[in-house]
Design a protein around this motif. Sequence first.
Motif, short mmCIF file in Angstrom:
data_model
loop_
_atom_site.label_atom_id
_atom_site.label_comp_id
_atom_site.label_asym_id
_atom_site.label_seq_id
_atom_site.Cartn_x
_atom_site.Cartn_y
_atom_site.Cartn_z
N ARG A 38 0.84 -1.20 0.00
CA ARG A 38 0.00 0.00 0.00
C ARG A 38 0.87 1.25 0.00
NH1 ARG A 38 -5.62 0.34 2.03
NH2 ARG A 38 -6.51 -1.75 2.07
N GLU A 39 0.30 2.33 -0.47
CA GLU A 39 0.92 3.65 -0.40
C GLU A 39 -0.03 4.54 0.38
OE1 GLU A 39 1.48 4.66 -4.51
OE2 GLU A 39 2.54 2.77 -4.93
N GLN A 40 0.37 4.96 1.59
CA GLN A 40 -0.56 5.68 2.45
C GLN A 40 0.16 6.74 3.26
OE1 GLN A 40 -0.32 2.03 3.55
NE2 GLN A 40 -0.15 2.17 5.77
N VAL A 56 4.32 10.06 3.04
CA VAL A 56 3.66 9.03 2.25
C VAL A 56 4.53 7.77 2.32
CG1 VAL A 56 2.76 8.35 0.02
CG2 VAL A 56 2.59 10.73 0.74
N GLU A 61 0.46 -2.63 5.43
CA GLU A 61 -0.01 -1.36 6.01
C GLU A 61 0.82 -0.87 7.19
OE1 GLU A 61 -4.34 -0.60 6.13
OE2 GLU A 61 -4.57 -2.73 5.69
N ASN A 77 -5.28 1.38 -5.37
CA ASN A 77 -5.01 2.82 -5.26
C ASN A 77 -3.53 3.16 -5.38
OD1 ASN A 77 -7.72 3.31 -4.91
ND2 ASN A 77 -7.61 3.44 -2.68
N SER A 78 -2.67 2.14 -5.44
CA SER A 78 -1.23 2.41 -5.56
C SER A 78 -0.94 3.09 -6.89
CB SER A 78 -0.43 1.11 -5.47
OG SER A 78 -0.55 0.52 -4.20
#
Length: 466
Positions: A60-62, A73, A79, A103-104
């Motif tokens: 993930r990228e969060q 980021v 996660e 969403n990446s």
Amino acid sequence: MKRSQITVTFWLLLLAGISSVYAQDKNLVTEPAILTAPPMVPPPITRDYSAKVVINLETREQVGSIADGVDYVFWSFGETVPGSFIRVRKGDEIEFHLSNHPNSKMPHNIDLHAVTGPGGGAVSSFTAPGHTSTFSFTALNPGLYIYHCATAPVGMHIANGMYGLILVEPEGGLPKVDREYYVVQGDFYTKGEYGEAGLQPFDMEKAIDEDADYVVFNGSVGSTTNENSLTANVGETVRLYVGNGGPNLVSSFHVIGEIFDTVYVEGGDLKNHNVQTTLIPAGGAAIVEFKVDVPGTFIIVDHSIFRAFNKGALAMLNVEGPEEPAIYSGKQADNVYLPEGSAIQTLDEDYIVAKANTKEEQIRFGQRVYEANCLACHQSNGQGIPSAFPPLAKSDYLNANPILGVDAIMKGLSGPIKVNGTNYDGVMPAMRLSDQDIANVITFVLNSWDNNGGQMSAAEVASRRH
């Protein structure tokens, strides 16, 4: 049937039988991997046979917090930074499913240092956003291994937090201990300097120059301190699985006030004993074990020490239980000793202002300033050190006139003072902090440890600069 035909048939039947037995042997019991977020570790493996272990891990990228008021980021496995802890056994067949969240923005893969095969699995696991890749490998070698993303630019993916640990237990398992924890060091590179508030992007130039703004355990400043500290009881044995994701810096891993009874050097079979500090290379790992004999807060650091107190590489192990004065007495005597005189010293440190818009933000930012500059002398609970450093908790000195705290930080303090009925006569060096940082830390102290509350402004601090 001719003799030659009988011979051929015999060998074909024999080979078929061997293949059948082999197929049965390969029909391993299938079980899902238990994955845990740091600092926790999956339970030890108790089975005495190999299994087919199915691992499902997502990239993930969060946005997350790297320090109070500072966002980043992160790119992650599972996660979290570091990614999920993976625990398998030598001889296990691993079926690995790597999913990249839709969403990446970037493709990702995984290079497990425990894998024998091209790229450690990176070639087979290259995964576009919204896709899942599957590959298999057999865990041939016991040990503690780093895994990380190896998609180009590799350094950028690792620098954004894409790493974790996989433990391959030996067939007989590891010796039993009371506590196991998972700690990974990483260095981060941001456009803003350490502590600069807001969402900070990755800085490739700093990363290439190996000029880290943050060096942290488990992804952020304070990730394993205070209420998030590791815990143990007197008399227990503690095992730390320690990794270094890098991407650049070597870790000098040390627990202040403890000696490692055993270190599995670089996570392998070689064991060293009675070790004070162990080196962990970028992309490497180590297992350290020790028994806790006395209570207290044990500070875990990268002993490249400015990283600990100025860049975030600091964690805590809180040990509870009865005192053991035969092992550690505590202070038995104290006398004033000032051979260098009482001249005020200056710590020439430049800190970036963490702009606070509310009192609550001031308290939060002030806690970070306190932990970086004041904690060693005045302690995490504000109690100070008897006969050396006065308490800030329930401080009649500070509550009567908070400006005295401003002056002490800004100009230093030398000579006798009385705090809570006790005389102190020492030297506090001036701290080169911004007006806002001084206001924040005074506000934090005033609203902590049963003090009277209140708020200090940067303008009030600025008025004392004369």
